[in-house]
Design a protein around this motif. Structure first.
Motif, mmCIF file in Angstrom:
data_model
loop_
_atom_site.group_PDB
_atom_site.id
_atom_site.type_symbol
_atom_site.label_atom_id
_atom_site.label_comp_id
_atom_site.label_asym_id
_atom_site.label_seq_id
_atom_site.Cartn_x
_atom_site.Cartn_y
_atom_site.Cartn_z
ATOM 1 N N ASP A 1 0.809 -1.220 0.000
ATOM 2 C CA ASP A 1 0.000 0.000 0.000
ATOM 3 C C ASP A 1 0.842 1.270 0.000
ATOM 4 O O ASP A 1 1.847 1.367 0.695
ATOM 5 C CB ASP A 1 -0.935 0.048 1.202
ATOM 6 N N VAL A 2 0.375 2.234 -0.773
ATOM 7 C CA VAL A 2 1.097 3.498 -0.806
ATOM 8 C C VAL A 2 0.160 4.687 -0.640
ATOM 9 O O VAL A 2 0.490 5.652 0.039
ATOM 10 C CB VAL A 2 1.946 3.610 -2.103
ATOM 11 N N THR A 3 -1.053 4.618 -1.209
ATOM 12 C CA THR A 3 -1.933 5.789 -1.243
ATOM 13 C C THR A 3 -2.251 6.317 0.164
ATOM 14 O O THR A 3 -2.054 7.499 0.447
ATOM 15 C CB THR A 3 -3.243 5.448 -1.983
ATOM 16 N N ALA A 4 -2.743 5.452 1.024
ATOM 17 C CA ALA A 4 -3.079 5.898 2.384
ATOM 18 C C ALA A 4 -1.824 5.989 3.241
ATOM 19 O O ALA A 4 -1.689 6.886 4.076
ATOM 20 C CB ALA A 4 -4.081 4.939 3.014
ATOM 21 N N LEU B 1 1.112 6.964 2.601
ATOM 22 C CA LEU B 1 1.858 8.214 2.471
ATOM 23 C C LEU B 1 1.343 9.282 3.440
ATOM 24 O O LEU B 1 2.076 10.183 3.831
ATOM 25 C CB LEU B 1 1.768 8.745 1.034
ATOM 26 N N PHE B 2 0.067 9.195 3.829
ATOM 27 C CA PHE B 2 -0.472 10.141 4.804
ATOM 28 C C PHE B 2 0.033 9.836 6.211
ATOM 29 O O PHE B 2 0.169 10.724 7.033
ATOM 30 C CB PHE B 2 -2.007 10.089 4.815
ATOM 31 N N PRO C 1 7.279 1.049 -0.181
ATOM 32 C CA PRO C 1 6.648 1.901 -1.197
ATOM 33 C C PRO C 1 6.802 3.395 -0.904
ATOM 34 O O PRO C 1 6.990 4.188 -1.829
ATOM 35 C CB PRO C 1 5.170 1.487 -1.129
ATOM 36 N N PHE D 1 8.603 6.171 -3.255
ATOM 37 C CA PHE D 1 7.994 7.454 -3.580
ATOM 38 C C PHE D 1 8.971 8.597 -3.319
ATOM 39 O O PHE D 1 9.133 9.498 -4.134
ATOM 40 C CB PHE D 1 6.717 7.647 -2.749
#
Lengths: 286, 265
Positions: B203-206, B208-209, B219, B223
């Motif tokens: 997972d990266v999308t969440a 990163l927050f 990941p 990034f």
């Protein structure tokens, strides 16, 4: 079995607590925060005012981002459909021994990190990427074509992420069709194409629409392809949320943007569920 | 099947889609072995240079350790709370069942961005700093619906009659669980754990927050490295990730088939 009544609730308790505490309440917080004020010092002041929403509609820049998001999502849906229906149909009809292998292959991208799938397009579309390398070697062009950092590149990233979802949704729907129906149509004089058009295609529509909804919703909530493969003009609503929350730490405005995105998708999913039913999507994900 | 010309075109079209889908991924793997400085075509030989460089990079190794620990803990926790819930849905009838099932699956339909923001704001309101625990609870919420779906699908196939037979024959509830329910459940537990591990690992999308400089996953690290532009090191790191997360489900599929055969089911 009266004494068993408490059992399912005991089994469900941990999951329900987790989802309630870590998802439902936090999402409510986002909505509450969207009415708060941001102090010049950067702190948040509890309040109930619509300033964050007024800010959103005051400058056309923000709504235009939402419109772009919806447009890109729609483009992604259409392209996924065009690219996905035929492979799904191939899986349905093929009697090849390779079918299980090919099915695993189409699911493999699910297991590769989204960031890797996204950045992998730089190796293909970049100035020194595969396409430019081949074209220059072949003498077709002298200078590399600029293919990165535009909407086309963003779409490549989105499509690679979402196509397997579309193919699987359509395939599951096709697999549920009784093959004797097409046989019947053909024995009554239909050509192969007519049988497809009159029988198979209409019966596969539940999967098609479920795939479309899933692709649309997932596109609207993603920021990675525009961030990595897009240029300054390709940001979508999720990119803006990321920049406001992680970049400038503007929590109230970031919350308002999140609420707007959530409301928009909520309306779309609700309308879909009202008329078409949403369970098809969960069925496919199994 | 009649080999009409239409069918030939369908095959060609499908093949082209595969080529389109896998060319970028193959390029990542190929370029990771390119010894050349800029990580682009043409290939100029074959070397493990970039892998050696990765192995010597302490922050990347740290990110790997974080990802592995996070993925394993997520897998254990999610499965521990997900299996009982799945059993409740498959085995029992109770009021509000459908609604609750949908509620537990909604995280799939909520954009990860909003999930990321929501948990972050919640933590901020509680005046807690971003921490490893935040990543862990976030990943549990993220993976729970998928585990529920996968495990429910497997559970449907396990008949309640086996347990009832054991109890009729005099086994205690604990004995029944140990020698009947658990062995039958094992493949479902295994599948659920591998599933949540992989989702968490990728997972990266969440994430990163939620991540911080101290709590980076692989990941997130990739990034960060991308900020400078793509490099052969990123391709090498990507290849390691691909090999890891792709071999896990393939191995799981293989093992679960062996399992199934071993049980004679």
């Amino acid at each position: 079995m009266k004494s068993d009544k408490w059992k399912p609730w005991a089994l469900l308790a941990p999951s329900l607590t987790a989802v309630f505490l870590l998802l439902v309440i936090p999402v409510c917080f986002v909505v509450v925060y969207s009415f708060w004020l941001r102090a010049p010092s950067g702190g948040d002041i509890p309040a109930f005012q619509f300033g964050n929403y007024a800010k959103f509609f005051a400058d056309f820049f923000y709504p235009s981002l939402v419109i772009r998001t919806l447009r890109v999502a729609l483009e992604t849906v259409v392209l996924c459909l065009v690219m996905g229906y035929i492979p799904a149909y191939f899986f349905y009809r093929t009697e090849s021994k390779l079918k299980p292998f090919l099915m695993i292959l189409i699911m493999l991208p699910f297991w590769i990190s989204f960031i890797i799938r996204t950045l992998s397009w730089i190796n293909i579309l970049g100035d020194t990427g595969l396409i430019n390398h081949v074209f220059i070697k072949a003498g077709v062009i002298d200078n590399p074509l600029p293919m990165l950092y535009n909407e086309g590149a963003v779409l490549m990233g989105l499509l690679q992420y979402l196509l397997p979802f579309m193919i699987l949704n359509i395939y599951v729907s096709l697999e549920g069709i009784d093959k004797s129906l097409t046989e019947a149509a053909k024995s009554l004089g239909c050509t192969e194409w007519q049988a497809f058009k009159e029988v198979t295609l209409p019966l596969s529509l539940p999967g098609v629409s479920a795939g479309c909804l899933l692709v649309f919703v997932l596109t609207c909530g993603t920021y990675l392809p525009p961030m990595i493969l897009g240029g300054p003009g390709n940001d979508m609503i999720a990119n803006l949320i990321f920049k406001r929350i992680v970049g400038t730490l503007d929590w109230p405005f970031g919350s308002a943007l999140s609420t707007i995105l959530l409301a928009l998708l909520g309306v779309i999913v609700y309308t879909y569920n009202r008329y078409l039913g949403i369970n098809q999507i969960f069925k496919t994900l199994q | 099947m009649k080999l009409t010309s239409g069918w030939t075109w369908i095959k060609i079209y499908t093949l082209l889609i595969y080529v389109w889908m896998f060319t970028p991924i193959v390029a990542v793997v190929l370029l990771s072995f390119n010894p050349q400085q800029f990580g682009s075509f043409p290939m100029e030989g074959f070397s493990f240079r970039w892998y050696a460089k990765l192995a010597g990079n302490a922050t990347i190794l740290g990110a790997f350790k974080n990802s592995l620990v996070l993925g394993s803990l997520t897998a254990v926790l999610t499965t521990a709370i997900g299996i009982p819930a799945a059993m409740a849905f498959v085995r029992y009838q109770f009021p509000g069942k459908e609604t609750l099932n949908t509620l537990l699956l909604t995280p799939i339909m909520i954009p990860e961005v909003v999930l990321g923001v929501a948990l972050l704001i919640f933590i901020r309101w509680l005046q807690q700093p971003k921490s490893f625990a935040l990543l862990l609870i976030g990943h549990v919420v993220l993976t729970l619906p998928y585990v529920l779906l996968v495990v429910q699908a497997r559970l449907v196939g396990i008949k309640k009659e086996y347990e009832e037979a054991a109890q009729t024959l005099g086994a205690s509830p604990f004995q029944t669980f140990r020698s009947i329910t658990f062995p039958l459940l094992a493949p479902a537990i295994f599948a659920g754990m591998l599933f949540s591990f992989t989702i968490s690992f990728d997972d990266v999308t969440a994430t990163l927050f939620w991540a911080t400089a101290q709590n980076q996953t692989v990941p997130v690290k990739i990034f960060g490295m991308l900020r400078n532009s793509i490099s052969p090191e990123i391709n090498a790191l990507g290849t390691v990730m691909i090999v890891l997360t792709v071999s896990i489900p393939l191995l799981a599929g293989y093992l679960s088939r062996r399992f199934a055969r071993g049980n004679g089911a």
